[in-house]
Design a protein around this motif. Structure first.
Motif, mmCIF file in Angstrom:
data_model
loop_
_atom_site.group_PDB
_atom_site.id
_atom_site.type_symbol
_atom_site.label_atom_id
_atom_site.label_comp_id
_atom_site.label_asym_id
_atom_site.label_seq_id
_atom_site.Cartn_x
_atom_site.Cartn_y
_atom_site.Cartn_z
ATOM 1 N N GLU A 68 0.863 -1.331 0.161
ATOM 2 C CA GLU A 68 -0.025 0.091 -0.064
ATOM 3 C C GLU A 68 0.974 1.318 0.150
ATOM 4 O O GLU A 68 0.313 2.309 0.096
ATOM 5 C CB GLU A 68 -0.825 0.018 1.258
ATOM 6 C CG GLU A 68 -1.855 -1.295 1.362
ATOM 7 C CD GLU A 68 -2.904 -1.102 0.366
ATOM 8 O OE1 GLU A 68 -3.146 -0.276 -0.195
ATOM 9 O OE2 GLU A 68 -3.221 -2.354 -0.081
ATOM 10 N N ARG A 69 2.178 1.041 -0.028
ATOM 11 C CA ARG A 69 2.843 2.159 0.031
ATOM 12 C C ARG A 69 2.845 3.253 -0.928
ATOM 13 O O ARG A 69 2.830 4.569 -0.734
ATOM 14 C CB ARG A 69 4.619 1.746 -0.005
ATOM 15 C CG ARG A 69 4.869 1.180 1.312
ATOM 16 C CD ARG A 69 6.422 0.717 1.438
ATOM 17 N NE ARG A 69 6.501 -0.313 0.233
ATOM 18 C CZ ARG A 69 7.889 -0.777 0.144
ATOM 19 N NH1 ARG A 69 8.824 -0.341 0.702
ATOM 20 N NH2 ARG A 69 7.827 -1.580 -0.994
ATOM 21 N N GLU A 70 2.666 2.808 -2.522
ATOM 22 C CA GLU A 70 2.475 3.628 -3.198
ATOM 23 C C GLU A 70 1.257 4.631 -3.298
ATOM 24 O O GLU A 70 1.241 5.848 -3.830
ATOM 25 C CB GLU A 70 2.556 2.895 -4.640
ATOM 26 C CG GLU A 70 2.472 3.790 -5.986
ATOM 27 C CD GLU A 70 2.770 2.949 -7.307
ATOM 28 O OE1 GLU A 70 2.262 3.545 -8.333
ATOM 29 O OE2 GLU A 70 3.173 1.877 -7.012
ATOM 30 N N ARG A 71 0.046 3.681 -2.802
ATOM 31 C CA ARG A 71 -1.125 4.480 -2.951
ATOM 32 C C ARG A 71 -1.007 5.682 -1.881
ATOM 33 O O ARG A 71 -1.597 6.782 -2.159
ATOM 34 C CB ARG A 71 -2.147 3.512 -2.271
ATOM 35 C CG ARG A 71 -3.537 4.265 -2.051
ATOM 36 C CD ARG A 71 -4.644 3.230 -2.135
ATOM 37 N NE ARG A 71 -4.355 2.299 -0.805
ATOM 38 C CZ ARG A 71 -5.375 2.281 0.267
ATOM 39 N NH1 ARG A 71 -6.323 3.267 0.011
ATOM 40 N NH2 ARG A 71 -5.386 1.362 1.202
ATOM 41 N N PHE A 72 -0.198 5.558 -0.768
ATOM 42 C CA PHE A 72 -0.204 6.651 0.107
ATOM 43 C C PHE A 72 1.162 7.412 -0.218
ATOM 44 O O PHE A 72 1.266 8.555 0.615
ATOM 45 C CB PHE A 72 -0.179 6.258 1.638
ATOM 46 C CG PHE A 72 -1.636 5.478 1.863
ATOM 47 C CD1 PHE A 72 -2.690 6.388 2.123
ATOM 48 C CD2 PHE A 72 -1.606 4.024 1.986
ATOM 49 C CE1 PHE A 72 -3.755 5.795 2.456
ATOM 50 C CE2 PHE A 72 -2.860 3.666 2.196
ATOM 51 C CZ PHE A 72 -4.095 4.381 2.448
ATOM 52 N N GLY A 73 1.928 7.237 -0.971
ATOM 53 C CA GLY A 73 3.362 8.022 -1.398
ATOM 54 C C GLY A 73 4.169 8.027 0.011
ATOM 55 O O GLY A 73 4.622 9.006 0.310
ATOM 56 N N VAL A 74 4.205 6.931 0.582
ATOM 57 C CA VAL A 74 5.130 6.638 1.763
ATOM 58 C C VAL A 74 6.336 5.553 1.567
ATOM 59 O O VAL A 74 6.064 4.805 0.524
ATOM 60 C CB VAL A 74 4.418 6.363 3.043
ATOM 61 C CG1 VAL A 74 3.596 7.271 3.214
ATOM 62 C CG2 VAL A 74 3.682 4.974 2.820
ATOM 63 N N GLN A 75 7.218 5.618 2.246
ATOM 64 C CA GLN A 75 8.340 4.636 1.951
ATOM 65 C C GLN A 75 8.478 3.039 2.888
ATOM 66 O O GLN A 75 8.858 2.146 2.510
ATOM 67 C CB GLN A 75 9.732 5.315 2.448
ATOM 68 C CG GLN A 75 9.921 6.562 1.585
ATOM 69 C CD GLN A 75 10.086 6.203 -0.027
ATOM 70 O OE1 GLN A 75 10.906 5.373 -0.122
ATOM 71 N NE2 GLN A 75 9.420 6.970 -0.841
ATOM 72 N N GLN A 76 7.739 3.358 4.058
ATOM 73 C CA GLN A 76 7.897 2.341 4.956
ATOM 74 C C GLN A 76 6.358 1.554 5.029
ATOM 75 O O GLN A 76 5.548 2.235 5.153
ATOM 76 C CB GLN A 76 8.308 2.838 6.416
ATOM 77 C CG GLN A 76 9.808 3.265 6.464
ATOM 78 C CD GLN A 76 10.782 2.408 6.004
ATOM 79 O OE1 GLN A 76 10.721 1.172 6.282
ATOM 80 N NE2 GLN A 76 11.547 2.843 5.155
ATOM 81 N N PRO A 77 6.316 0.248 5.396
ATOM 82 C CA PRO A 77 5.041 -0.468 5.556
ATOM 83 C C PRO A 77 4.531 0.130 6.873
ATOM 84 O O PRO A 77 3.206 0.283 6.647
ATOM 85 C CB PRO A 77 5.672 -1.717 5.932
ATOM 86 C CG PRO A 77 6.736 -2.037 5.165
ATOM 87 C CD PRO A 77 7.490 -0.665 5.238
#
Length: 247
Positions: A68-77
């Motif tokens: 789900e990282r890409e969906r929220f634009g974050v790096q870590q799980p």
């Protein structure tokens, strides 16, 4: 007097636990809500980062959260897990009636007493500033404090004493002049490490851990809400008779 917010003035710890549970279930439908709520008890009062990482590791959510990282634009799980959880939590905070139903009347009454009798009153919360402001506004408490410190104001969260050190420095008080009202082990550790006196208003999430941690004398851990005034008055009376430092 310095108050914690989550779990002390309002039962947002319960709401947070439910939001983390619903986010975990969204990632893995086989997880039981009650299991996540129970695991949350182990880290109640700690920073969002610490709580999220603990739950991701406990329930093996790394792979699903990483997807789900890409969906929220974050790096870590754990960051993706936090974003999912925030959606549920913000829905709860948006419901003013939910917040009003979940305030702790005994501690809110103590806050109002402190506002009328103490030289200064502070709030030291591990929630982020926008959430703190909303909760205080809904509860009608936004004008009760001389200084509000949130997670955004410090580098290290509770149990690190940084937020209480910031509080006493900003208010211009010696730590020994201040009494913290906390509900969690992390909060009590932070207050004591900064040199404050502390009374723990235990909740269903924190009572057992507070007793096991052995940080405070048993008489300063309040498990009966009706006794919080009595315990605080006892601490203040000790100070007035020269057995404590609070002025």
């Amino acid at each position: 007097m310095v108050f914690d917010l989550d779990g002390t003035l309002v039962q947002t710890e319960k709401l947070k636990a439910l939001s983390y549970a619903r986010a975990a279930i969204e990632l893995d439908g086989s997880i039981a809500e009650s299991a996540v709520v129970e695991a949350f008890r182990e880290v109640v009062g700690r920073s969002r980062h610490e709580v999220a990482r603990h739950l991701v590791e406990t329930f093996g959510l790394e792979e699903r959260a990483a997807a789900e990282r890409e969906r929220f634009g974050v790096q870590q799980p754990w960051q993706a897990y936090v974003q999912i959880r925030l959606g549920f939590y913000e829905e709860m905070l948006a419901d003013e009636s939910c917040l009003l139903r979940n305030q702790w009347p005994h501690n809110v009454a103590l806050l109002r007493y402190a506002r009328s009798t103490c030289r200064q009153v502070g709030l030291a919360s591990m929630s982020h500033c926008d959430q703190v402001r909303r909760v205080l506004r809904v509860l009608g408490l936004h004008e009760m404090f001389d200084f509000v410190a949130s997670r955004d104001d410090v580098e290290h969260g509770k149990p690190d004493p940084e937020i209480y050190e910031l509080m006493t420095t900003t208010l211009g008080r010696e730590p020994a002049e201040c009494l913290a009202i906390e509900d969690s082990v992390a909060g009590v550790r932070a207050a004591l490490a900064a040199g404050l006196h502390c009374v723990a208003a235990a909740t269903p999430f924190t009572g057992e851990a507070l007793a096991e941690a052995d940080l405070l004398p048993p008489e300063r851990i309040v498990t009966d809400p009706d006794r919080v005034w009595q315990v605080v008055e006892h601490v203040l009376n000790e100070a007035r008779t020269g057995r404590g430092d609070i002025t």
